[in-house]
Design a protein around this motif. Structure first.
Motif, PDB file in Angstrom:
ATOM      1  N   PRO A 341       0.823  -1.218   0.000  1.00 42.12           N
ATOM      2  CA  PRO A 341       0.000   0.000   0.000  1.00 42.12           C
ATOM      3  C   PRO A 341       0.859   1.271   0.000  1.00 42.12           C
ATOM      4  O   PRO A 341       2.022   1.237   0.401  1.00 42.12           O
ATOM      5  CB  PRO A 341      -0.781  -0.120   1.315  1.00 42.12           C
ATOM      6  CG  PRO A 341       0.028  -1.028   2.189  1.00 42.12           C
ATOM      7  CD  PRO A 341       0.873  -1.884   1.306  1.00 42.12           C
ATOM      8  N   THR A 342       0.233   2.377  -0.448  1.00 39.32           N
ATOM      9  CA  THR A 342       0.894   3.683  -0.352  1.00 39.32           C
ATOM     10  C   THR A 342       0.690   4.217   1.059  1.00 39.32           C
ATOM     11  O   THR A 342      -0.347   3.989   1.660  1.00 39.32           O
ATOM     12  CB  THR A 342       0.253   4.673  -1.360  1.00 39.32           C
ATOM     13  OG1 THR A 342       0.287   4.065  -2.637  1.00 39.32           O
ATOM     14  CG2 THR A 342       0.980   6.004  -1.387  1.00 39.32           C
ATOM     15  N   ASP A 343       1.685   4.892   1.591  1.00 47.50           N
ATOM     16  CA  ASP A 343       1.557   5.488   2.915  1.00 47.50           C
ATOM     17  C   ASP A 343       1.923   6.975   2.770  1.00 47.50           C
ATOM     18  O   ASP A 343       3.043   7.298   2.350  1.00 47.50           O
ATOM     19  CB  ASP A 343       2.505   4.774   3.898  1.00 47.50           C
ATOM     20  CG  ASP A 343       2.354   5.259   5.321  1.00 47.50           C
ATOM     21  OD1 ASP A 343       1.997   4.442   6.175  1.00 47.50           O
ATOM     22  OD2 ASP A 343       2.594   6.470   5.580  1.00 47.50           O
ATOM     23  N   GLU A 344       0.969   7.826   3.074  1.00 44.66           N
ATOM     24  CA  GLU A 344       1.153   9.279   2.914  1.00 44.66           C
ATOM     25  C   GLU A 344       2.472   9.767   3.504  1.00 44.66           C
ATOM     26  O   GLU A 344       3.232  10.490   2.881  1.00 44.66           O
ATOM     27  CB  GLU A 344       0.015  10.004   3.647  1.00 44.66           C
ATOM     28  CG  GLU A 344      -1.351   9.833   2.986  1.00 44.66           C
ATOM     29  CD  GLU A 344      -1.552  10.866   1.908  1.00 44.66           C
ATOM     30  OE1 GLU A 344      -1.589  12.058   2.249  1.00 44.66           O
ATOM     31  OE2 GLU A 344      -1.648  10.464   0.721  1.00 44.66           O
ATOM     32  N   GLU A 345       2.726   9.347   4.733  1.00 44.05           N
ATOM     33  CA  GLU A 345       3.918   9.863   5.425  1.00 44.05           C
ATOM     34  C   GLU A 345       5.221   9.210   4.961  1.00 44.05           C
ATOM     35  O   GLU A 345       6.280   9.789   5.066  1.00 44.05           O
ATOM     36  CB  GLU A 345       3.743   9.674   6.935  1.00 44.05           C
ATOM     37  CG  GLU A 345       2.639  10.560   7.506  1.00 44.05           C
ATOM     38  CD  GLU A 345       2.704  10.584   9.011  1.00 44.05           C
ATOM     39  OE1 GLU A 345       3.575  11.272   9.562  1.00 44.05           O
ATOM     40  OE2 GLU A 345       1.892   9.861   9.630  1.00 44.05           O
ATOM     41  N   ASN A 346       5.119   7.970   4.531  1.00 47.36           N
ATOM     42  CA  ASN A 346       6.283   7.235   4.012  1.00 47.36           C
ATOM     43  C   ASN A 346       7.459   7.212   4.997  1.00 47.36           C
ATOM     44  O   ASN A 346       8.617   7.323   4.603  1.00 47.36           O
ATOM     45  CB  ASN A 346       6.725   7.835   2.668  1.00 47.36           C
ATOM     46  CG  ASN A 346       7.664   6.892   1.910  1.00 47.36           C
ATOM     47  OD1 ASN A 346       7.583   5.671   2.063  1.00 47.36           O
ATOM     48  ND2 ASN A 346       8.559   7.453   1.120  1.00 47.36           N
ATOM     49  N   LEU A 347       7.135   7.098   6.282  1.00 44.90           N
ATOM     50  CA  LEU A 347       8.211   7.123   7.294  1.00 44.90           C
ATOM     51  C   LEU A 347       9.157   5.934   7.148  1.00 44.90           C
ATOM     52  O   LEU A 347      10.336   6.016   7.508  1.00 44.90           O
ATOM     53  CB  LEU A 347       7.597   7.142   8.700  1.00 44.90           C
ATOM     54  CG  LEU A 347       6.821   8.422   9.069  1.00 44.90           C
ATOM     55  CD1 LEU A 347       6.191   8.296  10.449  1.00 44.90           C
ATOM     56  CD2 LEU A 347       7.726   9.649   9.008  1.00 44.90           C
ATOM     57  N   ASP A 348       8.624   4.830   6.647  1.00 44.70           N
ATOM     58  CA  ASP A 348       9.490   3.653   6.459  1.00 44.70           C
ATOM     59  C   ASP A 348      10.226   3.687   5.112  1.00 44.70           C
ATOM     60  O   ASP A 348      11.008   2.778   4.796  1.00 44.70           O
ATOM     61  CB  ASP A 348       8.664   2.357   6.594  1.00 44.70           C
ATOM     62  CG  ASP A 348       7.467   2.314   5.649  1.00 44.70           C
ATOM     63  OD1 ASP A 348       7.392   3.175   4.736  1.00 44.70           O
ATOM     64  OD2 ASP A 348       6.601   1.444   5.834  1.00 44.70           O
ATOM     65  N   GLY A 349       9.950   4.718   4.301  1.00 49.98           N
ATOM     66  CA  GLY A 349      10.655   4.867   3.031  1.00 49.98           C
ATOM     67  C   GLY A 349      10.306   3.808   1.998  1.00 49.98           C
ATOM     68  O   GLY A 349      11.074   3.586   1.062  1.00 49.98           O
ATOM     69  N   LEU A 350       9.154   3.192   2.151  1.00 56.14           N
ATOM     70  CA  LEU A 350       8.823   2.078   1.251  1.00 56.14           C
ATOM     71  C   LEU A 350       7.888   2.460   0.105  1.00 56.14           C
ATOM     72  O   LEU A 350       7.439   1.581  -0.628  1.00 56.14           O
ATOM     73  CB  LEU A 350       8.192   0.917   2.057  1.00 56.14           C
ATOM     74  CG  LEU A 350       9.148   0.082   2.913  1.00 56.14           C
ATOM     75  CD1 LEU A 350       8.377  -1.008   3.662  1.00 56.14           C
ATOM     76  CD2 LEU A 350      10.233  -0.561   2.050  1.00 56.14           C
ATOM     77  N   ASN A 351       7.616   3.738  -0.059  1.00 56.95           N
ATOM     78  CA  ASN A 351       6.677   4.108  -1.122  1.00 56.95           C
ATOM     79  C   ASN A 351       7.194   3.777  -2.524  1.00 56.95           C
ATOM     80  O   ASN A 351       6.412   3.678  -3.462  1.00 56.95           O
ATOM     81  CB  ASN A 351       6.312   5.597  -1.027  1.00 56.95           C
ATOM     82  CG  ASN A 351       5.095   5.799  -0.126  1.00 56.95           C
ATOM     83  OD1 ASN A 351       4.487   4.824   0.334  1.00 56.95           O
ATOM     84  ND2 ASN A 351       4.743   7.045   0.137  1.00 56.95           N
ATOM     85  N   PHE A 352       8.490   3.581  -2.650  1.00 57.32           N
ATOM     86  CA  PHE A 352       8.996   3.186  -3.978  1.00 57.32           C
ATOM     87  C   PHE A 352       8.452   1.813  -4.397  1.00 57.32           C
ATOM     88  O   PHE A 352       8.490   1.449  -5.571  1.00 57.32           O
ATOM     89  CB  PHE A 352      10.533   3.206  -4.013  1.00 57.32           C
ATOM     90  CG  PHE A 352      11.195   2.074  -3.267  1.00 57.32           C
ATOM     91  CD1 PHE A 352      11.302   2.083  -1.886  1.00 57.32           C
ATOM     92  CD2 PHE A 352      11.718   0.989  -3.957  1.00 57.32           C
ATOM     93  CE1 PHE A 352      11.928   1.033  -1.207  1.00 57.32           C
ATOM     94  CE2 PHE A 352      12.343  -0.054  -3.286  1.00 57.32           C
ATOM     95  CZ  PHE A 352      12.438  -0.033  -1.898  1.00 57.32           C
ATOM     96  N   LEU A 353       7.915   1.078  -3.413  1.00 55.95           N
ATOM     97  CA  LEU A 353       7.336  -0.237  -3.730  1.00 55.95           C
ATOM     98  C   LEU A 353       5.809  -0.196  -3.821  1.00 55.95           C
ATOM     99  O   LEU A 353       5.180  -1.219  -4.129  1.00 55.95           O
ATOM    100  CB  LEU A 353       7.730  -1.260  -2.647  1.00 55.95           C
ATOM    101  CG  LEU A 353       9.210  -1.628  -2.572  1.00 55.95           C
ATOM    102  CD1 LEU A 353       9.455  -2.546  -1.377  1.00 55.95           C
ATOM    103  CD2 LEU A 353       9.642  -2.322  -3.864  1.00 55.95           C
ATOM    104  N   ALA A 354       5.215   0.959  -3.545  1.00 54.60           N
ATOM    105  CA  ALA A 354       3.753   1.037  -3.516  1.00 54.60           C
ATOM    106  C   ALA A 354       3.165   0.558  -4.839  1.00 54.60           C
ATOM    107  O   ALA A 354       3.661   0.907  -5.919  1.00 54.60           O
ATOM    108  CB  ALA A 354       3.312   2.459  -3.203  1.00 54.60           C
TER     109      ALA A 354
END
Ligand SMILES: O=P(O)(O)OC[C@H]1O[C@](O)(CO)[C@@H](O)[C@@H]1O
Length: 448
Positions: A341-354
């Motif tokens: 899933p996409t996470d607005e805050e992306n604190l874990d830095g994983l949005n490149f995998l969303a």
């Protein structure tokens, strides 16, 4: 989608050459033929060879009926057995069941638990405690009918079952799978009147998964044994001696691992990237370990679960002694779908995998690992299953069995005996003062 399993040895070719492999094609063919014409070592144990194609509809129906009768009575089945008398069942059941199977409510099939594969006192006490308020049955499997571990567990579980439901009803909940005419389990089962299945004389324990040894527990777990057998039948045809070496994946795998062994790759690590395959590796370890590890030779069989073990044994595999090669059992397609899933805050830095599939991440881990390990000096063989289903697993089982027979003959050993496992038993019996071991008892006690 293609339903056929595939073998890829291309990532071994920097370590051995295609010419090395081709030069052994005739030998592999000869070894395969020796299995089929019964001219090789251990030829009284070749019943597994044509087992898939010779299982009859009536035999499958009988197994399904027994499974249905046990299911109707039991919420838990304890499978008592060790080595080849339980690893095949567990391998298939785990690979084709929900990863959290035992926690599921509204079950259609009993929970399968295992005993007799260890001598853990705590294990047995905890098992008995769990069974206390459960309606359970027992499948007791031992080819010899004399193996200590399962015999001990069965004595205890039988007493518990008889205490819970009475001796008469216990007989309806116990099935014995053993030799046709010999052994303590045969005698006990005959005397007590248990439903019996026979392990054919000419099928060794580690090659017995497609006899009732495997098929009854697997059917009880709700797995389609007909599709499993159909997969094995397909592989039986595809690995026959009449199939050319270039197309015969059992012959190619057998030759490749023996060529690697000759080049100093003494350890084969079976790796998976799917936790459901853990017990496939356990089954494979016994199959190859008991078949080839003798006469002071043979590849040592190890196994890892990736990516978990990349965070432990990964270091050794990447940079330890260069005496290993890897065989990866890969699953092309998962049965389920989950995207990151996409996470607005992306604190874990994983949005490149969303938006990417979890399996895509897993496949990149697999590919990255393969490239890293090959770069690090570890030849890589890949066995690819289209997906985890009965037809693929049936193929895989027969593929490994057939390749093991051929490989053992290439190595020059009898792949169907296991004389080495008697050594610990003899010592244990001597230490336990088993009748008949008096001389051994005296001798061993002097050494303590
Ligand atoms: O089915 P059994 O006779 O109890 O033997 C169990 C296992 O023990 C072994 O004989 C080794 O001790 C294996 O080959 C076999 O799979």
């Amino acid at each position: 989608m293609d339903k056929v399993i595939k073998l890829d040895i291309s990532k071994t070719l920097g370590f051995i050459s295609q010419a090395d492999i081709n030069s052994k094609a005739a030998l592999a063919k000869k070894c395969n033929e020796a299995l089929h014409d019964g001219s090789g070592k251990g030829n009284d144990f070749l019943g597994w060879l044509n087992l898939p194609s010779s299982i009859t509809d009536a035999q499958l129906k009988d197994i399904e009926d027994t499974a249905a009768a046990l299911k109707a009575k039991c919420e838990v089945i304890v499978l008592v057995g060790i080595g080849g008398s339980y690893l095949g069942s567990r391998a298939v059941i785990d690979s084709l069941s929900n990863a959290f199977d035992w926690l599921q409510k509204d079950r259609k099939n009993p929970v399968i638990l295992y005993a007799g594969n260890n001598i853990g006192e705590d294990y047995l006490v905890e098992l008995l405690a769990y069974l206390k308020d459960k309606s359970f049955g027992i499948i007791n499997i031992s080819k010899s009918g004399t193996t200590t571990e399962p015999a001990l567990a069965f004595r205890i579980l039988k007493a518990e079952l008889e205490k819970a439901v009475g001796k008469e009803e216990a007989k309806n909940r116990i099935v014995a799978i053993t030799d046709a005419a010999r052994g303590a389990l045969y005698t006990l089962a005959t005397k007590e009147g248990y439903k019996k299945y026979v392990i054919p004389d000419n099928v060794g324990g580690r090659y017995s998964v497609l006899t009732p040894v495997g098929l009854l527990p697997i059917a009880l777990a709700g797995i389609d044994i007909r599709q499993l057998v159909a997969g094995a039948v397909y592989m039986e045809k595809e690995t026959a001696p009449s199939v050319s070496f270039e197309k015969n994946i059992a012959e190619i795998y057998a030759v490749t691992r023996n060529e690697l062994y000759k080049k100093g790759k003494k350890i084969e690590i079976l790796a998976n990237f799917n936790p459901k395959l853990h017990y496939i590796a356990e089954w494979w370890k016994q199959l190859y370990g008991e078949s080839e590890g003798k006469e002071n030779k043979g590849i040592f069989n190890a196994a890892v679960d990736f990516t978990a073990d990349l965070h432990s044994m990964g270091q050794w595999i990447q940079e330890g002694e260069r005496s290993i090669f890897e065989t990866v059992v890969s699953v092309a397609q998962p049965n389920e779908t989950l995207t990151v899933p996409t996470d607005e805050e992306n604190l874990d830095g994983l949005n490149f995998l969303a938006g990417k599939r979890i399996d895509f991440v897993n496949k990149m881990a697999e590919l990255g690992t393969q490239i890293a390990h090959v770069d690090g000096g570890v030849p890589n063989i890949k066995v690819e299953l289209p997906k985890l289903d009965e037809y693929s697993i049936g193929q895989l089982l027969y593929f490994f069995e057939k390749a093991c027979g051929i490989s053992g003959y290439i190595l020059g050993v009898n792949p169907f005996d296991q004389p080495g496992v008697e050594a610990y038993k003899k010592n244990m019996f001597a230490l336990l003062d088993k009748p008949g071991f008096e001389k051994e008892s005296e001798a061993i006690k002097k050494r303590l």
